[in-house]
Design a protein around this motif. Structure first.
Motif, PDB file in Angstrom:
ATOM      1  N   THR A 146      28.590  98.061  96.576  1.00  0.00           N
ATOM      2  CA  THR A 146      27.194  98.354  95.814  1.00  0.00           C
ATOM      3  C   THR A 146      26.788  97.432  94.813  1.00  0.00           C
ATOM      4  O   THR A 146      28.379  97.049  93.904  1.00  0.00           O
ATOM      5  CB  THR A 146      26.525 100.149  95.725  1.00  0.00           C
ATOM      6  OG1 THR A 146      27.818 100.206  94.346  1.00  0.00           O
ATOM      7  CG2 THR A 146      26.748 100.644  97.141  1.00  0.00           C
ATOM      8  N   ARG A 147      25.626  97.569  94.077  1.00  0.00           N
ATOM      9  CA  ARG A 147      25.601  96.592  92.997  1.00  0.00           C
ATOM     10  C   ARG A 147      26.534  97.244  91.849  1.00  0.00           C
ATOM     11  O   ARG A 147      27.518  96.064  90.958  1.00  0.00           O
ATOM     12  CB  ARG A 147      24.180  96.730  93.017  1.00  0.00           C
ATOM     13  CG  ARG A 147      23.750  95.212  92.393  1.00  0.00           C
ATOM     14  CD  ARG A 147      22.050  95.668  91.481  1.00  0.00           C
ATOM     15  NE  ARG A 147      21.729  95.330  90.370  1.00  0.00           N
ATOM     16  CZ  ARG A 147      21.155  94.163  90.687  1.00  0.00           C
ATOM     17  NH1 ARG A 147      20.691  93.787  91.755  1.00  0.00           N
ATOM     18  NH2 ARG A 147      20.442  93.208  89.799  1.00  0.00           N
ATOM     19  N   THR A 148      26.494  98.168  91.522  1.00  0.00           N
ATOM     20  CA  THR A 148      27.255  99.549  90.556  1.00  0.00           C
ATOM     21  C   THR A 148      28.214  98.829  90.914  1.00  0.00           C
ATOM     22  O   THR A 148      29.815  97.993  89.848  1.00  0.00           O
ATOM     23  CB  THR A 148      27.406 100.880  90.610  1.00  0.00           C
ATOM     24  OG1 THR A 148      25.636 101.301  90.943  1.00  0.00           O
ATOM     25  CG2 THR A 148      27.912 101.367  89.303  1.00  0.00           C
ATOM     26  N   GLU A 149      29.025  98.792  92.048  1.00  0.00           N
ATOM     27  CA  GLU A 149      30.714  98.495  92.539  1.00  0.00           C
ATOM     28  C   GLU A 149      31.004  97.439  92.060  1.00  0.00           C
ATOM     29  O   GLU A 149      32.358  96.758  91.311  1.00  0.00           O
ATOM     30  CB  GLU A 149      31.543  99.167  93.478  1.00  0.00           C
ATOM     31  CG  GLU A 149      30.860 100.462  93.651  1.00  0.00           C
ATOM     32  CD  GLU A 149      31.407 101.117  95.413  1.00  0.00           C
ATOM     33  OE1 GLU A 149      30.902  99.624  96.081  1.00  0.00           O
ATOM     34  OE2 GLU A 149      32.216 101.368  95.789  1.00  0.00           O
ATOM     35  N   ARG A 150      29.859  96.742  92.673  1.00  0.00           N
ATOM     36  CA  ARG A 150      30.557  95.016  91.403  1.00  0.00           C
ATOM     37  C   ARG A 150      30.679  94.521  90.898  1.00  0.00           C
ATOM     38  O   ARG A 150      31.255  94.151  89.597  1.00  0.00           O
ATOM     39  CB  ARG A 150      29.022  93.712  92.554  1.00  0.00           C
ATOM     40  CG  ARG A 150      29.862  93.245  94.233  1.00  0.00           C
ATOM     41  CD  ARG A 150      28.144  92.550  94.139  1.00  0.00           C
ATOM     42  NE  ARG A 150      28.776  92.451  95.302  1.00  0.00           N
ATOM     43  CZ  ARG A 150      27.613  92.512  96.359  1.00  0.00           C
ATOM     44  NH1 ARG A 150      26.396  92.111  96.150  1.00  0.00           N
ATOM     45  NH2 ARG A 150      28.043  92.821  97.457  1.00  0.00           N
ATOM     46  N   PHE A 151      29.659  95.166  89.774  1.00  0.00           N
ATOM     47  CA  PHE A 151      28.949  95.685  88.413  1.00  0.00           C
ATOM     48  C   PHE A 151      30.637  96.076  87.828  1.00  0.00           C
ATOM     49  O   PHE A 151      31.038  95.225  86.781  1.00  0.00           O
ATOM     50  CB  PHE A 151      27.907  95.500  87.964  1.00  0.00           C
ATOM     51  CG  PHE A 151      27.714  95.475  86.157  1.00  0.00           C
ATOM     52  CD1 PHE A 151      27.735  94.784  85.462  1.00  0.00           C
ATOM     53  CD2 PHE A 151      28.034  97.301  85.208  1.00  0.00           C
ATOM     54  CE1 PHE A 151      27.623  95.003  84.330  1.00  0.00           C
ATOM     55  CE2 PHE A 151      28.175  97.520  84.613  1.00  0.00           C
ATOM     56  CZ  PHE A 151      27.720  96.218  83.476  1.00  0.00           C
TER      57      PHE A 151
END
Length: 147
Positions: free
Chosen positions: A3-8
């Motif tokens: 997810t986008r949060t994990e990448r961030f």
């Protein structure tokens, strides 16, 4: 898929690691590590400063202070014995030889790292006697003291 949060979060943790490594390297290159330890030879032909004396004693070595007058008759032989002893145990002993002006300033003593002081003026200065006194007050001792 991540997810986008994990990448961030992965990018954020990676940046923290890189910045901390760079900061640590920068700090170690800009802060001086302190004064360099003085290099004191095992035979010194001048009066030592208080800091040098403390450095010698804190390093576990024994200091032999030999203050004598220029007109001393038996000092040449005594100094040869003391220098031979200091060279033999160069990692354990520092000999301080100083020529003084007046007889009442002359002295010969051995100072141990633990604060023990032995007056050598009334002793016969031969290597056997020096070794006995040295082994009695030295914290760091050579193998000759253990035999």
């Amino acid at each position: 898929m991540a997810t986008r949060t994990e990448r961030f979060m992965a990018i954020f943790i990676g940046l923290i690691m890189i910045v901390s490594v760079a900061g640590f390297a920068l700090i170690n290159t800009t802060i001086p590590t302190g004064p360099e330890a003085p290099q004191i030879p095992n035979i010194v032909k001048r009066q030592l400063t208080t800091d040098e004396t403390l450095f010698i004693l804190r390093s576990g070595r024994v200091l032999i202070e030999d203050f004598y007058t220029i007109d001393c008759e038996d000092c040449l032989e005594k100094n040869m014995v003391l220098e031979s002893f200091a060279n033999r145990f160069k990692d354990f002993v520092v000999l301080e030889e100083v020529v003084v002006n007046q007889t009442n300033q002359s002295m010969l003593k051995m100072i141990g790292a633990g604060g023990a002081i032995v007056n050598l003026e009334n002793k016969t200065i031969i290597e056997k006697n020096l070794l006995e006194v040295f082994c009695g007050i030295a914290m760091a001792q050579p193998i000759e003291c253990l035999i």
